[in-house]
Design a protein around this motif. Sequence first.
Motif, PDB file in Angstrom:
ATOM      1  N   ASP A 209       0.801  -1.215   0.000  1.00 32.16           N
ATOM      2  CA  ASP A 209       0.000   0.000   0.000  1.00 32.16           C
ATOM      3  C   ASP A 209       0.837   1.270   0.000  1.00 32.16           C
ATOM      4  OD1 ASP A 209      -1.020  -1.842   2.523  1.00 32.16           O
ATOM      5  OD2 ASP A 209       0.270  -0.134   3.007  1.00 32.16           O
ATOM      6  N   ARG A 210       2.124   1.101  -0.222  1.00 28.51           N
ATOM      7  CA  ARG A 210       2.928   2.293  -0.422  1.00 28.51           C
ATOM      8  C   ARG A 210       3.196   2.475  -1.923  1.00 28.51           C
ATOM      9  NH1 ARG A 210       7.523   2.618   0.840  1.00 28.51           N
ATOM     10  NH2 ARG A 210       8.044   0.431   0.570  1.00 28.51           N
ATOM     11  N   ILE A 211       3.524   1.365  -2.558  1.00 24.63           N
ATOM     12  CA  ILE A 211       3.860   1.430  -3.976  1.00 24.63           C
ATOM     13  C   ILE A 211       2.976   0.468  -4.750  1.00 24.63           C
ATOM     14  CG2 ILE A 211       5.686   1.080  -5.661  1.00 24.63           C
ATOM     15  CD1 ILE A 211       7.668   1.896  -3.640  1.00 24.63           C
ATOM     16  N   LEU A 212       2.335   0.959  -5.764  1.00 24.55           N
ATOM     17  CA  LEU A 212       1.478   0.124  -6.585  1.00 24.55           C
ATOM     18  C   LEU A 212       2.157  -0.124  -7.920  1.00 24.55           C
ATOM     19  CD1 LEU A 212      -0.708  -0.224  -4.685  1.00 24.55           C
ATOM     20  CD2 LEU A 212      -2.124   1.408  -5.933  1.00 24.55           C
ATOM     21  N   SER A 213       1.864  -1.274  -8.514  1.00 22.40           N
ATOM     22  CA  SER A 213       2.520  -1.533  -9.786  1.00 22.40           C
ATOM     23  C   SER A 213       1.525  -1.667 -10.933  1.00 22.40           C
ATOM     24  CB  SER A 213       3.405  -2.768  -9.686  1.00 22.40           C
ATOM     25  OG  SER A 213       2.679  -3.849  -9.200  1.00 22.40           O
ATOM     26  N   PHE A 214       1.880  -0.988 -12.012  1.00 23.41           N
ATOM     27  CA  PHE A 214       1.172  -1.160 -13.269  1.00 23.41           C
ATOM     28  C   PHE A 214       1.673  -2.446 -13.886  1.00 23.41           C
ATOM     29  CE2 PHE A 214       1.120   3.581 -13.208  1.00 23.41           C
ATOM     30  CZ  PHE A 214      -0.244   3.767 -13.336  1.00 23.41           C
ATOM     31  N   LEU A 215       0.759  -3.332 -14.225  1.00 18.47           N
ATOM     32  CA  LEU A 215       1.196  -4.548 -14.898  1.00 18.47           C
ATOM     33  C   LEU A 215       0.772  -4.470 -16.360  1.00 18.47           C
ATOM     34  CD1 LEU A 215       2.377  -7.383 -14.843  1.00 18.47           C
ATOM     35  CD2 LEU A 215       0.059  -8.214 -14.531  1.00 18.47           C
ATOM     36  N   CYS A 216       1.707  -4.700 -17.265  1.00 21.13           N
ATOM     37  CA  CYS A 216       1.353  -4.708 -18.674  1.00 21.13           C
ATOM     38  C   CYS A 216       2.054  -5.860 -19.354  1.00 21.13           C
ATOM     39  CB  CYS A 216       1.751  -3.439 -19.380  1.00 21.13           C
ATOM     40  SG  CYS A 216       2.216  -2.076 -18.340  1.00 21.13           S
ATOM     41  N   ASP A 217       1.381  -6.423 -20.309  1.00 18.45           N
ATOM     42  CA  ASP A 217       1.918  -7.548 -21.053  1.00 18.45           C
ATOM     43  C   ASP A 217       2.208  -7.099 -22.479  1.00 18.45           C
ATOM     44  OD1 ASP A 217       2.611  -9.898 -22.119  1.00 18.45           O
ATOM     45  OD2 ASP A 217       0.741 -10.949 -21.701  1.00 18.45           O
ATOM     46  N   ALA A 218       3.467  -7.169 -22.851  1.00 18.66           N
ATOM     47  CA  ALA A 218       3.851  -6.748 -24.198  1.00 18.66           C
ATOM     48  C   ALA A 218       3.499  -7.818 -25.235  1.00 18.66           C
ATOM     49  CB  ALA A 218       5.336  -6.430 -24.254  1.00 18.66           C
ATOM     50  N   ARG A 219       3.151  -9.004 -24.769  1.00 17.76           N
ATOM     51  CA  ARG A 219       2.781 -10.123 -25.653  1.00 17.76           C
ATOM     52  C   ARG A 219       3.835 -10.407 -26.725  1.00 17.76           C
ATOM     53  NH1 ARG A 219      -3.595  -9.816 -25.118  1.00 17.76           N
ATOM     54  NH2 ARG A 219      -3.495  -9.092 -22.966  1.00 17.76           N
ATOM     55  N   GLY A 220       5.062 -10.300 -26.328  1.00 16.56           N
ATOM     56  CA  GLY A 220       6.140 -10.680 -27.237  1.00 16.56           C
ATOM     57  C   GLY A 220       6.325  -9.747 -28.421  1.00 16.56           C
ATOM     58  N   ASP A 221       5.700  -8.572 -28.354  1.00 16.30           N
ATOM     59  CA  ASP A 221       5.786  -7.639 -29.478  1.00 16.30           C
ATOM     60  C   ASP A 221       6.673  -6.449 -29.084  1.00 16.30           C
ATOM     61  OD1 ASP A 221       5.362  -5.531 -31.212  1.00 16.30           O
ATOM     62  OD2 ASP A 221       3.230  -5.970 -31.491  1.00 16.30           O
ATOM     63  N   ASP A 222       7.785  -6.286 -29.783  1.00 20.12           N
ATOM     64  CA  ASP A 222       8.751  -5.254 -29.403  1.00 20.12           C
ATOM     65  C   ASP A 222       8.171  -3.843 -29.490  1.00 20.12           C
ATOM     66  OD1 ASP A 222      10.469  -7.265 -28.973  1.00 20.12           O
ATOM     67  OD2 ASP A 222      11.728  -6.903 -30.719  1.00 20.12           O
ATOM     68  N   LEU A 223       7.375  -3.612 -30.524  1.00 21.42           N
ATOM     69  CA  LEU A 223       6.785  -2.280 -30.678  1.00 21.42           C
ATOM     70  C   LEU A 223       5.833  -1.983 -29.538  1.00 21.42           C
ATOM     71  CD1 LEU A 223       7.784  -2.485 -33.717  1.00 21.42           C
ATOM     72  CD2 LEU A 223       5.901  -0.887 -34.108  1.00 21.42           C
ATOM     73  N   ARG A 224       5.073  -3.021 -29.204  1.00 25.46           N
ATOM     74  CA  ARG A 224       4.143  -2.854 -28.098  1.00 25.46           C
ATOM     75  C   ARG A 224       4.904  -2.588 -26.803  1.00 25.46           C
ATOM     76  NH1 ARG A 224      -1.500  -5.435 -26.825  1.00 25.46           N
ATOM     77  NH2 ARG A 224      -1.281  -5.743 -24.615  1.00 25.46           N
ATOM     78  N   GLU A 225       5.987  -3.266 -26.631  1.00 28.25           N
ATOM     79  CA  GLU A 225       6.789  -3.031 -25.435  1.00 28.25           C
ATOM     80  C   GLU A 225       7.238  -1.578 -25.380  1.00 28.25           C
ATOM     81  OE1 GLU A 225       9.972  -5.763 -23.700  1.00 28.25           O
ATOM     82  OE2 GLU A 225      11.217  -4.152 -24.498  1.00 28.25           O
ATOM     83  N   GLU A 226       7.697  -1.095 -26.518  1.00 28.59           N
ATOM     84  CA  GLU A 226       8.175   0.283 -26.579  1.00 28.59           C
ATOM     85  C   GLU A 226       7.059   1.262 -26.204  1.00 28.59           C
ATOM     86  OE1 GLU A 226       9.829   2.403 -30.132  1.00 28.59           O
ATOM     87  OE2 GLU A 226      11.130   0.636 -30.107  1.00 28.59           O
ATOM     88  N   SER A 227       5.890   1.036 -26.761  1.00 30.61           N
ATOM     89  CA  SER A 227       4.825   2.010 -26.509  1.00 30.61           C
ATOM     90  C   SER A 227       4.318   1.880 -25.077  1.00 30.61           C
ATOM     91  CB  SER A 227       3.719   1.859 -27.549  1.00 30.61           C
ATOM     92  OG  SER A 227       2.692   1.058 -27.077  1.00 30.61           O
ATOM     93  N   LEU A 228       4.376   0.668 -24.532  1.00 35.07           N
ATOM     94  CA  LEU A 228       4.013   0.497 -23.132  1.00 35.07           C
ATOM     95  C   LEU A 228       4.956   1.267 -22.224  1.00 35.07           C
ATOM     96  CD1 LEU A 228       3.165  -3.271 -22.769  1.00 35.07           C
ATOM     97  CD2 LEU A 228       1.714  -1.302 -22.305  1.00 35.07           C
ATOM     98  N   ILE A 229       6.222   1.169 -22.542  1.00 34.47           N
ATOM     99  CA  ILE A 229       7.211   1.840 -21.699  1.00 34.47           C
ATOM    100  C   ILE A 229       7.024   3.348 -21.770  1.00 34.47           C
ATOM    101  CG2 ILE A 229       9.685   2.296 -21.503  1.00 34.47           C
ATOM    102  CD1 ILE A 229      10.087  -0.696 -22.137  1.00 34.47           C
ATOM    103  N   ALA A 230       6.731   3.845 -22.956  1.00 33.38           N
ATOM    104  CA  ALA A 230       6.470   5.280 -23.095  1.00 33.38           C
ATOM    105  C   ALA A 230       5.260   5.660 -22.243  1.00 33.38           C
ATOM    106  CB  ALA A 230       6.233   5.627 -24.553  1.00 33.38           C
ATOM    107  N   SER A 231       4.259   4.820 -22.298  1.00 34.97           N
ATOM    108  CA  SER A 231       3.037   5.063 -21.554  1.00 34.97           C
ATOM    109  C   SER A 231       3.312   5.079 -20.043  1.00 34.97           C
ATOM    110  CB  SER A 231       2.078   3.934 -21.905  1.00 34.97           C
ATOM    111  OG  SER A 231       0.765   4.327 -21.776  1.00 34.97           O
ATOM    112  N   LEU A 232       4.159   4.188 -19.609  1.00 33.12           N
ATOM    113  CA  LEU A 232       4.504   4.126 -18.187  1.00 33.12           C
ATOM    114  C   LEU A 232       5.319   5.344 -17.764  1.00 33.12           C
ATOM    115  CD1 LEU A 232       5.329   0.326 -18.066  1.00 33.12           C
ATOM    116  CD2 LEU A 232       3.570   1.476 -16.706  1.00 33.12           C
ATOM    117  N   LEU A 233       6.233   5.747 -18.632  1.00 36.54           N
ATOM    118  CA  LEU A 233       7.046   6.916 -18.304  1.00 36.54           C
ATOM    119  C   LEU A 233       6.178   8.168 -18.271  1.00 36.54           C
ATOM    120  CD1 LEU A 233      10.267   6.103 -20.340  1.00 36.54           C
ATOM    121  CD2 LEU A 233       9.925   5.961 -17.876  1.00 36.54           C
ATOM    122  N   ALA A 234       5.190   8.219 -19.151  1.00 33.29           N
ATOM    123  CA  ALA A 234       4.269   9.362 -19.147  1.00 33.29           C
ATOM    124  C   ALA A 234       3.542   9.425 -17.802  1.00 33.29           C
ATOM    125  CB  ALA A 234       3.269   9.244 -20.283  1.00 33.29           C
ATOM    126  N   ARG A 235       3.348   8.263 -17.185  1.00 35.76           N
ATOM    127  CA  ARG A 235       2.687   8.252 -15.879  1.00 35.76           C
ATOM    128  C   ARG A 235       3.697   8.427 -14.761  1.00 35.76           C
ATOM    129  NH1 ARG A 235      -0.608   5.682 -19.390  1.00 35.76           N
ATOM    130  NH2 ARG A 235      -2.825   6.018 -19.061  1.00 35.76           N
TER     131      ARG A 235
END
Lengths: 337, 337
Positions: B94-120
Amino acid sequence: MRISETPVSLAEVARRAGVSSATASKALNGRVDVNEATRARVEQAARDLGYLPNSLARGLMGARTGTVGVVTTDLDGRFALPILMGVEDSLGIDRILSFLCDARGDDLREESLIASLLARRVDGLILVGRQTDPRPSLGAIPVPVVYAYAESDDPSDMSVTVDNADVGRRAARHLLDIGRRRIAQVAGEASHGASRDRVGGASSAIAAAGLLEGAGRVRFGDWSEGWGRAAAHDILDQDGDVDAILCGSDQVARGVLDTLHERRVRVPDDVAVIGVDNWEPLAAHARPPLTTVDLQLQQLGRVAAHRLQRATTGEIRGGVERLPGSLIIRDSTVLRR
Amino acid sequence: MRISETPVSLAEVARRAGVSSATASKALNGRVDVNEATRARVEQAARDLGYLPNSLARGLMGARTGTVGVVTTDLDGRFALPILMGVEDSLGIDRILSFLCDARGDDLREESLIASLLARRVDGLILVGRQTDPRPSLGAIPVPVVYAYAESDDPSDMSVTVDNADVGRRAARHLLDIGRRRIAQVAGEASHGASRDRVGGASSAIAAAGLLEGAGRVRFGDWSEGWGRAAAHDILDQDGDVDAILCGSDQVARGVLDTLHERRVRVPDDVAVIGVDNWEPLAAHARPPLTTVDLQLQQLGRVAAHRLQRATTGEIRGGVERLPGSLIIRDSTVLRR
DNA sequence: CTGAAAGCGCTTACAG
DNA sequence: CTGAAAGCGCTTACAG
């Protein structure tokens, strides 16, 4: 995509493009009243700088935060995962991100997790249960909530769960369709609604075919292979003439297959076997590969997230939605090719 | 805990307590320079109103946001889950929460997920791979990153993974300890480093005991039960006199057990069998229950999160950390009681 | 089409 | 010990 090593602000992008932050904001957000040349300049500046808009600031402005909380109590189980994936599918992963937290079966922990999620101003909550039996409602909180797998005990809440009677019915009908007439059932734990509902659905299908007489006894036990092995021995000894065994789960079915194999009963020739779950590593590699009813949990996750989103945008509709199972035919009931 | 149905702001709490927001903030955050009576009044007001501090606003102020991103590519697999639980353990839910995301083995998706996480504005990132083989480094980004299970190909990054050689070594030593001398190996996929490293560790332990001569051939295949069944037949036919079979995974071991059972070879009397993973539903319910080497993935998750936190607070230390396995003894090697 | 200003809900120096 | 003010990084009316 280039990512700056230290965060870049809108103001810096605006400065580089020679416009105000207001204009930069509009340009980047695709608002119409922006000169195309200006927009291009801003976009270029954003790219050059590796700009990533701070979504905390955006979230502060009152709109959506683009986050949802998923609270599970079954992370270690196999049910939460596919549901989670469905949730992701339906949220559109790079628009809405989900916090995943596991309450580990502890009500106090669940409460504090939910407070923590609300403090982060999630747009909604999905509560994933570990059994299909109803769970206590959260009551009124500031964001919409969808109860997944375990429905809420308050029927006016939004719940999405498995239609276990349908699952049992499909399994039984398949056995009837392939001509089986003496169907025994090896169910899971009697204390689980899932178990009782599957038996209920199966038995009513068997009764509808006028075959309840010929059917073997229903045996409740637990969800393990060991139970499946023991029950199968019992069936062969007591209900000797069965031609099909309907199991409460794939694990139970694996145990049943084991015993049949050991006692030289041919599957599916002498006895057809069907499970529930379509838990791939177990079902697909069984000997023979196991026919089963898939619970379509990923679809359940999709539906849950979709309902949450509709609720977020206004159209709140409570009620329980029960999703049907899907028959997966493998060699344990019908020899293919 | 009472939760207000609509969000309450600090200003409202302050008003009710008859103080300024600044004072209310200090009171609620446990700062020392606040009169105890005032603090009590503010806390009471917060409780009365069901106040939940808006952590977006707090995050905006530059400090930590109290969130981390966990990116996996193996949500459907069984490795991500225990790792996730370990991460939660160590973050203090309850101090730190984690966003869980699955890139599903797709490099582009991983990249955009990471951007999305950094934006948050997450405070850090944990990247969970699906195999232990190294993966490409993300390079320099604004927050610390820990690579879990799959290490980064850049040794200066922080990585935490399984010591597969140790895993193989432990399995082999156990078989040697119980007096087995002719040990055959049924490995997983040859293309996986995990497979080769386990074989390497096991073989060196066997060689160290001066028994490499007596050992059966090493057979690579895949990670399935089917491969285990086939390999066991082959071993019985070709290396007839083995007294132990060391398997690359529990699934393989299940297949091996199946064949041994079918061919009336007694386990563990004639042949001892050991797996890797300690995948409970498979290992604990095998016949006989399967001795195996646990990969301690939850511990791996804990270590990964702990390193991330230390990095967040400054002490950045790169390098790969390889965690040992843990032997779980069941009846397939040693009959208990 | 563009920009100055206000405001989202907090926290943090800085006065008093 | 308390509070007025500024500021975090955005977006949104509102003028111009």
